[in-house]
Design an enzyme around this catalytic site. Structure first.
Site, PDB file in Angstrom:
ATOM      1  N   ILE A 124      86.462  43.004 -76.465  1.00  6.90           N
ATOM      2  CA  ILE A 124      86.889  42.993 -77.866  1.00  6.90           C
ATOM      3  C   ILE A 124      87.238  41.583 -78.300  1.00  6.90           C
ATOM      4  CG2 ILE A 124      88.603  43.848 -79.497  1.00  6.90           C
ATOM      5  CD1 ILE A 124      88.920  46.313 -77.719  1.00  6.90           C
ATOM      6  N   ALA A 125      88.067  40.917 -77.529  1.00 12.73           N
ATOM      7  CA  ALA A 125      88.534  39.581 -77.936  1.00 12.73           C
ATOM      8  C   ALA A 125      89.003  38.837 -76.702  1.00 12.73           C
ATOM      9  CB  ALA A 125      89.667  39.695 -78.954  1.00 12.73           C
TER      10      ALA A 125
ATOM     11  N   GLY B   9      91.760  35.710 -75.684  1.00 10.59           N
ATOM     12  CA  GLY B   9      92.858  34.849 -76.105  1.00 10.59           C
ATOM     13  C   GLY B   9      93.142  33.774 -75.075  1.00 10.59           C
ATOM     14  N   GLY B  10      94.195  33.022 -75.324  1.00 11.92           N
ATOM     15  CA  GLY B  10      94.519  31.919 -74.434  1.00 11.92           C
ATOM     16  C   GLY B  10      95.013  32.376 -73.077  1.00 11.92           C
ATOM     17  N   MET B  11      95.543  33.619 -72.996  1.00 11.02           N
ATOM     18  CA  MET B  11      96.149  34.069 -71.750  1.00 11.02           C
ATOM     19  C   MET B  11      95.386  35.231 -71.116  1.00 11.02           C
ATOM     20  SD  MET B  11     100.084  35.313 -71.316  1.00 11.02           S
ATOM     21  CE  MET B  11     100.625  36.275 -69.922  1.00 11.02           C
ATOM     22  N   ALA B  12      94.686  36.027 -71.946  1.00  8.21           N
ATOM     23  CA  ALA B  12      94.039  37.224 -71.428  1.00  8.21           C
ATOM     24  C   ALA B  12      92.843  37.587 -72.294  1.00  8.21           C
ATOM     25  CB  ALA B  12      95.034  38.393 -71.375  1.00  8.21           C
TER      26      ALA B  12
ATOM     27  N   VAL C 138      90.817  41.016 -73.911  1.00  4.02           N
ATOM     28  CA  VAL C 138      91.041  42.422 -74.245  1.00  4.02           C
ATOM     29  C   VAL C 138      89.695  43.145 -74.268  1.00  4.02           C
ATOM     30  CG1 VAL C 138      91.993  44.046 -75.919  1.00  4.02           C
ATOM     31  CG2 VAL C 138      93.066  41.814 -75.605  1.00  4.02           C
TER      32      VAL C 138
ATOM     33  N   LYS D 189      93.965  44.932 -71.415  1.00  3.64           N
ATOM     34  CA  LYS D 189      94.190  43.483 -71.513  1.00  3.64           C
ATOM     35  C   LYS D 189      94.239  42.930 -70.093  1.00  3.64           C
ATOM     36  CE  LYS D 189      97.421  40.247 -73.721  1.00  3.64           C
ATOM     37  NZ  LYS D 189      98.669  40.177 -74.527  1.00  3.64           N
TER      38      LYS D 189
ATOM     39  N   ASP E  14     105.818  35.959 -81.778  1.00  6.54           N
ATOM     40  CA  ASP E  14     104.454  35.526 -82.130  1.00  6.54           C
ATOM     41  C   ASP E  14     103.900  36.372 -83.270  1.00  6.54           C
ATOM     42  OD1 ASP E  14     102.290  33.831 -81.901  1.00  6.54           O
ATOM     43  OD2 ASP E  14     101.303  35.014 -80.347  1.00  6.54           O
TER      44      ASP E  14
END
Length: 612
Positions: free
Chosen positions: A24-25, A27-30, A32, A47, A141
Site C-alpha cells: 500500500i505505502a 514510509g521512513g520506518m516501515a 504497509v 505494517k 505526528d
C-alpha cells in the site's frame, strides 16, 4: 496506492496466518501491506518494519511500544490494532484495513476544502485525539497522511507509532519525532511534546485544509522548523479572504506559539470547533444535520376551581396523551437507537447470489463496486467488503463488495538459447506480468555465456500473474584442466586425455633421451585450461635417429684399400660415432670393425676397430 510486483514479501504468508497481497505505502520506518488474515478470513493492513530498523533493538522496542499503546486504546475514529509479531526477521504490526484514501490524497485532488468540509473532517480527528489525551497518550505526528477517509464516510486517525504514555505529564525525547510542517514550537526548541502539541498540529492541518497549503514554506526542513518557533501562524483568511472570523479564531487559538495560550487538549479544541460550526452563517456550514433528542416534559398541568369530575376526566385524557406521546417517543427512540440500523453480514468467500440473499435478509442491498483477480477465492465469490462485518449501518444501505475474477493466469514466455540474453528474458517476463526469481548458472557446451537455457516453471506453463520465474543462464563452455601426460606411453596418454574430454592428435620426433613410443611433449601446455572437445597434440618419441656406420676396413691383398687406425678414427668420428681401438697390430692397418659397415646406429655409438 504504491504497488510493486518485485516486493519479496508480496505473496508470503507471515507467521502462518497473514497472506501479504499487495504493497500500500512505504514510509521512513516501515512498509504497509494489504493482507488477508487466513484464520479469521478478513482483510487487514500489515505494517512491516524496514530491515535496517528490524536489527536495531531501540527501534524494535519503539515499534513494540506502538503495538501495545495502540492495542490498548480503542476508539471508533482510530485505526484498530489487532496483532503484533515477528517472522524470519520481519517485525510486523497487524491493523484494521480501511478502504478509502488519506486526507493528503483528498487535498492533492481538491486543493482546499470548504469550512464545513474541513471542520467536518477535523471533528472526528479531534474526537480520537481527545480520547487518546484522556488515556494519557499523545500522537506526536498529526498530519494529513495519518488521517484516513473511508469510503463509507468514516474518519480514522492512523499511526500512533509515535505515541508514548505520558501519565498526563509532558514527555521528553532526545530525538525530534514528527513531521516538520506540523511541529509545535516547543518540539522544535525544547524537544518536548504534550497534548497541546497535538492541538497545534491539528490547527496547522485545519489551516492547510482551508487554504490548500501549510502556513510555512522553506528551502529546508530546518528553515520551516525555525519559522514554527519564531513566527505566529497567520489567520487563514489572509490567504482565502472569504473565510469567516470564527474559522480564524479556531486556527489562531490552536496554533498559538505559547502552549499555555492554546486549548489544553483535543477535547477543549473540539469544543471550539463545535462552537465555530454553530456560528457559521451558511446553511451547510454545520455539515450533516445534528439529530437532537428533546426530553419529554414531566410537568402536570392543574387548573384551579374546576369540578372534581371534570378534573378527573381531564387527568384521564392527559394521562392518555402522556402515554401516547411516551409510546410514540419510545417508538421513535427505538427507531433512532436500534430500529433504523442493520447489522452487516460477513460476505467474503460466498457467491454473489448468496451475498445478495444475505444482504436482503439483513435489510441491506448488495453493490458490486469492482472486480479483482484472486488466487484465494474462485471466480464469482466475494473477496472484500467495504463495510466491516458485524458493524451497524442504516437499513437499505448498499454494501460495497469486490468480486473475484478467479486466478489471473499468464504464460511463461519462451526463449531461444542461442539468442535470448538474461536482460531480454527479464523484459519478456515483465511484459507477461511476471518477475525474475532466483538466477542460477551452469556450464553449457552449446549455449553462449549469459543466454537463458532453462526456467522454472517451464516456458509455456500457465502461472499466476505477478509470479516469479527462476532462470538458469549459461556460463558457456566448462574449462577443463589439461592433464600432464608427458613421459607416458602414447596409448596411455591418449586414453587419459580422451577420458578428460579432449580429442587427441599425435606426431613423432626423434629423441636421444626419450624412449621410443613415449610422449615427449604436448600442446596446449599441461596445467592450463581447455574446453571439452578441444584437441591436444602429442609429440611421441621415435627414439634416437640412426645413421649408417661407414666402412673403415682394409683388404690386405690390395694396398690401395689400406686404412690406418688414424684414418678410420677420423672417418668414424666425422660420421658422429665414437671409436674404440681393440687390436693395434704391428702395421696399424684396420682389418676389422664392429658393428659391420652399413649397420644403422645412433650418433655417439661406439665402433670398435682392430688392426694388424
Amino acid at each position: 496506492m504504491d504497488t510493486s510486483v518485485t516486493d519479496t514479501l508480496v505473496g508470503r504468508l507471515l507467521d502462518g496466518r497473514y497472506l501479504i497481497e499487495d504493497r500500500i505505502a512505504r514510509g521512513g520506518m516501515a512498509t504497509v501491506y494489504r493482507a488477508r488474515d487466513m484464520r479469521l478470513d478478513r482483510p487487514v493492513a500489515v505494517k512491516v518494519m524496514h530491515d535496517v530498523f528490524a536489527t536495531d533493538p531501540e527501534f524494535v522496542a519503539r515499534f513494540i511500544r506502538e503495538a501495545k499503546a495502540a492495542a490498548a486504546f480503542s476508539h471508533p475514529n482510530v485505526v484498530a490494532v489487532f496483532d503484533q509479531g515477528a517472522d524470519g526477521g520481519h517485525v510486523y504490526l497487524v491493523m484494521e484495513y480501511v478502504v478509502g484514501e488519506t486526507l493528503r490524497d483528498l487535498l492533492r485532488r481538491r486543493g482546499r476544502l470548504s469550512p464545513a468540509e474541513a471542520l467536518g473532517i477535523l471533528q472526528p480527528v479531534l474526537a480520537a485525539l481527545s480520547a487518546a489525551h484522556a488515556s494519557g497518550l499523545i500522537h506526536r505526528d498529526v498530519k494529513p497522511e495519518n488521517v484516513l477517509l473511508a469510503r463509507d464516510g468514516r474518519v480514522k486517525v492512523a499511526d500512533f507509532g509515535l505515541a508514548q504514555a505520558v501519565n498526563r505529564t509532558a514527555s521528553r525525547t532526545a530525538t525530534l519525532i514528527g513531521t516538520v510542517a506540523y511541529l509545535a514550537p516547543e518540539q522544535v526548541t525544547r524537544g518536548v511534546a504534550d497534548a497541546r502539541s497535538d492541538v497545534y498540529a491539528a490547527g496547522i492541518m485545519l489551516f492547510e485544509m482551508l487554504t490548500g497549503a501549510p502556513p510555512y514554506q522553506g528551502d529546508s526542513p530546518l528553515a520551516v522548523a525555525y519559522r514554527h518557533a519564531h513566527e505566529d501562524v497567520p489567520p487563514p483568511s489572509s490567504r482565502v479572504q472569504s473565510l469567516p472570523p470564527a474559522i480564524d479564531a479556531v486556527v489562531l487559538a490552536a496554533t498559538a506559539r505559547d502552549p499555555d495560550r492554546r486549548p489544553a487538549d483535543a477535547h477543549a479544541l473540539l469544543a471550539l470547533v463545535a462552537r465555530a460550526r454553530r456560528e457559521l452563517s451558511t446553511p451547510d456550514a454545520d455539515g450533516d444535520a445534528v439529530t437532537t433528542l428533546v426530553p419529554l416534559s414531566t410537568e402536570t398541568l392543574v387548573v384551579a376551581g374546576a369540578p372534581r369530575r371534570r378534573r378527573r376526566w381531564r387527568m384521564f385524557v392527559a394521562l392518555l396523551v402522556v402515554l401516547a406521546v411516551a409510546a410514540a417517543a419510545g417508538a421513535a427512540g427505538w427507531w433512532l437507537a436500534v430500529g433504523r440500523y442493520a447489522v452487516v453480514p460477513r460476505l467474503v468467500g460466498v457467491s454473489t447470489t448468496q451475498a445478495t440473499e444475505l444482504a436482503a435478509k439483513a435489510h441491506l442491498r448488495l453493490h458490486v463496486a469492482g472486480e479483482t483477480w484472486s488466487t484465494t477465492y474462485p471466480a464469482g465469490t466475494i473477496v472484500d467488503q467495504r463495510q466491516r462485518p458485524e458493524s451497524r449501518v442504516n437499513r437499505g444501505t448498499a454494501i460495497d463488495v469486490t468480486v473475484s475474477k478467479g486466478r489471473h493466469l499468464t504464460t511463461v514466455p519462451s526463449f531461444d538459447p542461442a539468442q535470448t540474453s538474461l536482460a531480454d528474458y527479464e523484459a519478456a517476463l515483465a511484459h507477461a506480468g511476471l518477475s525474475a526469481g532466483p538466477v542460477t548458472q551452469r556450464y553449457d557446451d552449446t549455449v553462449p555465456a549469459g543466454n537463458v537455457i532453462a526456467t522454472n516453471p517451464a516456458a509455456g506453463d500457465q502461472v499466476d500473474w505477478n509470479s516469479s520465474v527462476a532462470i538458469t543462464i549459461s556460463q558457456g563452455r566448462q574449462p577443463i584442466p589439461v592433464p600432464d601426460v608427458r613421459g607416458q606411453p602414447a596409448d596411455q596418454a591418449a586414453a587419459t586425455l580422451q577420458d578428460a574430454g579432449f580429442a587427441v592428435a599425435t606426431s613423432q620426433a626423434f629423441s636421444d633421451t626419450v624412449p621410443k613410443g613415449v610422449v615427449m611433449s604436448e600442446s596446449p601446455t599441461p596445467g592450463g585450461n581447455g574446453y571439452r572437445g578441444d584437441t591436444v597434440t602429442l609429440v611421441v618419441s621415435q627414439g634416437p635417429q640412426l645413421f649408417p656406420v661407414p666402412k673403415v676396413t682394409s683388404t690386405l691383398a690390395d694396398p690401395s684399400t689400406w686404412i690406418t687406425i688414424d684414418q678410420a678414427r677420423q672417418i668414424l668420428e666425422s660420421a658422429g660415432f665414437t671409436v674404440h681401438v681393440g687390436k693395434k697390430g704391428r702395421f696399424g692397418i684396420v682389418t676389422h670393425q664392429d658393428p659391420a659397415p652399413g649397420s644403422m646406429e645412433p650418433k655417439g655409438f661406439t665402433v670398435t676397430i682392430d688392426a694388424v
